[in-house]
Design an enzyme around this catalytic site. Sequence first.
Site, PDB file in Angstrom:
ATOM      1  N   ARG A   1      79.453  62.038  28.988  1.00  0.00           N
ATOM      2  CA  ARG A   1      79.140  63.347  28.413  1.00  0.00           C
ATOM      3  C   ARG A   1      77.933  63.988  29.078  1.00  0.00           C
ATOM      4  O   ARG A   1      77.894  65.183  29.294  1.00  0.00           O
ATOM      5  CB  ARG A   1      78.863  63.202  26.912  1.00  0.00           C
ATOM      6  CG  ARG A   1      80.097  62.889  26.108  1.00  0.00           C
ATOM      7  CD  ARG A   1      79.741  62.474  24.725  1.00  0.00           C
ATOM      8  NE  ARG A   1      78.995  61.227  24.736  1.00  0.00           N
ATOM      9  CZ  ARG A   1      78.779  60.470  23.682  1.00  0.00           C
ATOM     10  NH1 ARG A   1      79.218  60.844  22.519  1.00  0.00           N
ATOM     11  NH2 ARG A   1      78.117  59.347  23.780  1.00  0.00           N
TER      12      ARG A   1
ATOM     13  N   LYS B   1      78.964  45.516  12.113  1.00  0.00           N
ATOM     14  CA  LYS B   1      78.753  46.954  11.895  1.00  0.00           C
ATOM     15  C   LYS B   1      79.961  47.531  11.155  1.00  0.00           C
ATOM     16  O   LYS B   1      81.044  47.664  11.726  1.00  0.00           O
ATOM     17  CB  LYS B   1      78.598  47.636  13.264  1.00  0.00           C
ATOM     18  CG  LYS B   1      77.950  48.992  13.215  1.00  0.00           C
ATOM     19  CD  LYS B   1      77.658  49.473  14.628  1.00  0.00           C
ATOM     20  CE  LYS B   1      77.898  50.965  14.751  1.00  0.00           C
ATOM     21  NZ  LYS B   1      78.037  51.402  16.132  1.00  0.00           N
TER      22      LYS B   1
ATOM     23  N   SER C   1      81.430  60.456  17.477  1.00  0.00           N
ATOM     24  CA  SER C   1      81.932  60.111  16.140  1.00  0.00           C
ATOM     25  C   SER C   1      80.783  60.092  15.137  1.00  0.00           C
ATOM     26  O   SER C   1      80.945  60.520  13.993  1.00  0.00           O
ATOM     27  CB  SER C   1      82.610  58.732  16.166  1.00  0.00           C
ATOM     28  OG  SER C   1      83.704  58.741  17.039  1.00  0.00           O
TER      29      SER C   1
ATOM     30  N   HIS D   1      87.417  62.103  22.552  1.00  0.00           N
ATOM     31  CA  HIS D   1      88.159  60.890  22.934  1.00  0.00           C
ATOM     32  C   HIS D   1      89.558  61.262  23.436  1.00  0.00           C
ATOM     33  O   HIS D   1      90.031  60.751  24.455  1.00  0.00           O
ATOM     34  CB  HIS D   1      88.349  59.968  21.727  1.00  0.00           C
ATOM     35  CG  HIS D   1      87.092  59.338  21.198  1.00  0.00           C
ATOM     36  ND1 HIS D   1      86.740  59.388  19.874  1.00  0.00           N
ATOM     37  CD2 HIS D   1      86.116  58.627  21.816  1.00  0.00           C
ATOM     38  CE1 HIS D   1      85.606  58.735  19.688  1.00  0.00           C
ATOM     39  NE2 HIS D   1      85.202  58.262  20.858  1.00  0.00           N
TER      40      HIS D   1
END
Length: 158
Positions: free
Chosen positions: A90, A41, A127, A17
């Site tokens: 990514r 969540k 993460s 990040h």
Amino acid sequence: MRRAVCPGSFDPVTNGHLDIIERASRLYDEVVVAVLINKSKSGLFTVDERIELLSETTAVYGNVVIDSFRGLLVDFCRAHEVPTIVKGLRAVSDFDYELQMAQMNHSLAGVETLFMSTNPTYSFLSSSLVKEVATWGGDVSHLVPPTVMVQLRERIKL
Ligand code: PNS
């Protein structure tokens, strides 16, 4: 003033990040890092803790501000007059969904999305994986900033 938003869950912020945020901060006058508040969540860190970790780790860039939002990202963009979203890509697996979201956000509000290719050093990093590996005792100290590592150790009792 050219502004962009880097949105995400940031639970917690990783070196991947920070790589994107830093590079965005060189392209824009101001970068707003917007943490999604997702009531359905629960994360490892609260939104306030994520904001604190982001504030600490991005202070050095000088033109990065941290905020949070609930609901649609385009509503946040409209309310804060931010015309551009910056996202890191990514791998090809990221692309399908990211393209869909970019096109949806453009069709909803004319907000542009700029994709930045992730530094290959971090192309496998997320993460979720950091949390999973740390939970089972794996060393993730090279993947997150030191202040996050301290909090991870505390939270997971490494
Ligand atoms: O770090 P994440 O969880 O991959 O970030 C995803 C995020 C927050 C960027 C994305 O879920 C999002 O923009 N959520 C806000 C809700 C929204 O605008 N949904 C419509 C997207 S087209």
